[in-house]
Design an enzyme around this catalytic site. Structure first.
Site, mmCIF file in Angstrom:
data_model
loop_
_atom_site.group_PDB
_atom_site.id
_atom_site.type_symbol
_atom_site.label_atom_id
_atom_site.label_comp_id
_atom_site.label_asym_id
_atom_site.label_seq_id
_atom_site.Cartn_x
_atom_site.Cartn_y
_atom_site.Cartn_z
ATOM 1 C CG HIS A 200 -1.873 1.033 1.396
ATOM 2 N ND1 HIS A 200 -1.573 2.304 1.824
ATOM 3 C CD2 HIS A 200 -3.201 1.020 1.150
ATOM 4 C CE1 HIS A 200 -2.683 3.023 1.835
ATOM 5 N NE2 HIS A 200 -3.691 2.273 1.441
ATOM 6 C CG ASP B 97 0.706 -2.390 6.220
ATOM 7 O OD1 ASP B 97 -0.276 -2.529 6.981
ATOM 8 O OD2 ASP B 97 0.666 -1.695 5.188
ATOM 9 C CD GLN C 39 -6.886 -4.450 4.090
ATOM 10 O OE1 GLN C 39 -7.853 -5.092 4.504
ATOM 11 N NE2 GLN C 39 -7.023 -3.232 3.601
ATOM 12 C CE LYS D 150 -7.246 -0.271 6.277
ATOM 13 N NZ LYS D 150 -8.045 0.280 5.194
ATOM 14 C CB CYS E 283 -3.586 3.239 -1.659
ATOM 15 S SG CYS E 283 -4.709 4.584 -1.343
HETATM 16 N N1 7TS Z 1 -1.667 -0.726 4.656
HETATM 17 C C1 7TS Z 1 -2.591 -1.495 4.069
HETATM 18 C C2 7TS Z 1 -2.233 -2.892 3.662
HETATM 19 C C3 7TS Z 1 -3.875 -0.980 3.850
HETATM 20 O O1 7TS Z 1 -4.792 -1.754 3.265
HETATM 21 C C4 7TS Z 1 -4.171 0.345 4.251
HETATM 22 C C5 7TS Z 1 -5.506 0.970 3.974
HETATM 23 C C6 7TS Z 1 -3.177 1.086 4.891
HETATM 24 C C7 7TS Z 1 -1.934 0.519 5.057
HETATM 25 C C8 7TS Z 1 -3.439 2.470 5.408
HETATM 26 O O2 7TS Z 1 -4.337 2.401 6.479
HETATM 27 P P1 7TS Z 1 -4.955 3.733 7.123
HETATM 28 O O3 7TS Z 1 -5.945 3.228 8.113
HETATM 29 O O4 7TS Z 1 -3.845 4.491 7.729
HETATM 30 O O5 7TS Z 1 -5.594 4.468 5.978
HETATM 31 N N2 7TS Z 1 -6.169 0.442 2.871
HETATM 32 C C9 7TS Z 1 -7.278 0.961 2.273
HETATM 33 C C10 7TS Z 1 -7.905 0.315 1.218
HETATM 34 O O6 7TS Z 1 -7.555 -0.759 0.753
HETATM 35 N N3 7TS Z 1 -8.956 1.056 0.828
HETATM 36 O O7 7TS Z 1 -9.019 2.150 1.602
HETATM 37 C C11 7TS Z 1 -7.968 2.110 2.502
#
Ligand code: 7TS
Length: 408
Positions: A125, A200, A203, A226, A366
């Protein structure tokens, strides 16, 4: 583990007020859980209770309200720590995964010098790519990538980790391909080369039981939103010794023990990394989220997710001119499926599905460099969580066939 029956899983839906909403006069089918999940009433009520009954700042007031808020705030830290089998001192509240990764890139950059190498994968990401690019540019570091094989898994036999590698930072589950990466194995290779190992887990923590000691990662990051929790709160887990050595990211109130005009002594962990008034409501809400997930049990969530994913892959494979990305074996992927209908733009599909009450995501997710690598500009992504059902998947796939018909 107490196995949860299908009926019980469906009963959980009653805890989520939003699921009874109508969208364009149709029942909402929410399949955008990789972006963010819906919130159960138990979490919503906990946040209302904080603001209605004991709203106050933490760690500063000696009055009753502040005492109550501080207790609940610290309890939330403990609940999250236990959830991933970490020590209380090792769990830092941040704004989310993105901030946790930026904190790491910034704070660890003090330990890096020109020529050092950082290893990522080709399926990160942007939040586990751009922060490292920035410090690499500033310090003259080299970024290297573990490649993706044709089946959507990582090519570990040809990994670029070596003695020059100082940091290996990888996603546990790809938010685009759905691939579950073998983190224990990659961590072992990183440690054999004396590199720090960062996971990371944005997910994965929502979908799999996670034990940081078992993975043996040095750092692990994720977001509450999430996994049924509030937005604006997330976690940086780090091994105590490493966090103690690291420079704070933010300076100010709460992260200090003693301040003189010339200098300051930093607070102990985890507060050393939590400067300023924190997201108190978010943290307390996160505590209630952990209670909820513990009640359902993470093993049940994983099993339910696997079953839905297996079912959806089977149904989608019957749709003509549809290609699914990532591994097809549900054991090797999380509860999300990216796909395209040949010659139809993902945004058109998302918009037509929305007309039928179905929420999915379309675009680059992303993960622009990964998309480009695969010769794509975007995909449609359906992602599931504990409240989704096979009936919803049936309706989703039937509607997809209708949508396809529009383009004939
Ligand atoms: N890493 C992964 C693997 C992610 O899927 C996401 C967010 C992030 C980092 C960043 O997370 P945040 O909570 O700081 O935004 N992924 C997604 C997505 O797949 N669609 O919207 C956000």
């Amino acid at each position: 583990m107490v196995a949860i029956t299908k009926n019980k899983m469906e009963k959980l839906r009653e805890d989520f007020p939003i699921l009874s909403r109508k969208i364009h006069d149709k029942q909402l089918i929410y399949l955008d859980n990789s972006a963010t999940t819906q919130k159960p009433i138990q979490v919503i009520d906990t946040i209302i209770d904080y603001y209605s009954n004991y709203n106050s700042n933490v760690h500063r007031g000696l009055h009753k309200l502040s005492e109550e808020a501080t207790l609940k705030f610290e309890e939330a830290h403990k609940k999250v720590a236990k959830f991933i089998n970490a020590d209380f001192k090792e769990v830092i509240f941040t704004k989310g995964t993105t901030e946790s990764l930026n904190l790491l890139a910034y704070s660890l950059s003090n330990q890096l010098k020109k020529g050092d190498e950082i290893v990522l994968t080709q399926m990160e990401h942007h939040s586990n790519l751009v922060p490292w690019q920035q410090i690499a540019k500033k310090l003259g570091l080299k970024l290297k990538f573990i490649k993706i094989k044709n089946d959507g898994t990582l090519d570990l036999e040809n990994n670029p980790i070596n003695k020059k590698t100082k940091i290996v930072s990888i996603t546990h589950i790809s938010n685009f391909l759905g691939t579950i990466n073998p983190v224990k194995e990659i961590g072992k290779i990183a440690h054999e080369n004396n590199a720090l190992f960062i996971v990371d887990a944005a997910q994965s923590v929502p979908h799999l039981p996670i034990d940081v000691k078992d993975i043996d990662c040095d750092f692990l990051v994720f977001s509450a939103h999430k996994m049924l929790g509030p937005t604006g709160i997330g976690i940086l887990y780090g091994k105590k010794d490493l966090l103690n050595e690291m420079q704070p990211f933010n300076y100010g109130g709460d992260m200090i023990l003693e301040v003189k005009f010339e200098d300051a002594k930093f607070n102990e962990l985890p507060w050393k990394f939590e400067a300023g008034t924190p997201n108190i409501a978010g943290a307390i809400g996160f505590g209630a989220t952990i209670d909820y997930l513990n009640k359902v049990e993470m093993n049940n969530i994983r099993e339910h997710g696997k079953e839905l994913t297996k079912y959806a892959i089977k149904k989608l494979s019957e749709v003509k001119n549809l290609e699914v990305y990532g591994p097809l074996d549900p054991e090797k992927r999380g509860s999300l499926i990216s796909f395209n209908l040949i010659n139809i733009h993902p945004h058109d599909i998302v918009s037509l599905l929305d007309d039928h009450g179905i929420a999915v995501r379309g675009g680059h997710h992303c993960a622009m460099p990964t998309m480009k690598l695969m010769g794509l500009t975007g995909s449609v992504r359906a992602s599931f969580y504990l409240y989704n059902t096979k009936e919803e998947i049936d309706y989703f796939v039937e509607t997809l066939e209708k949508v396809k018909g529009v383009f004939k």
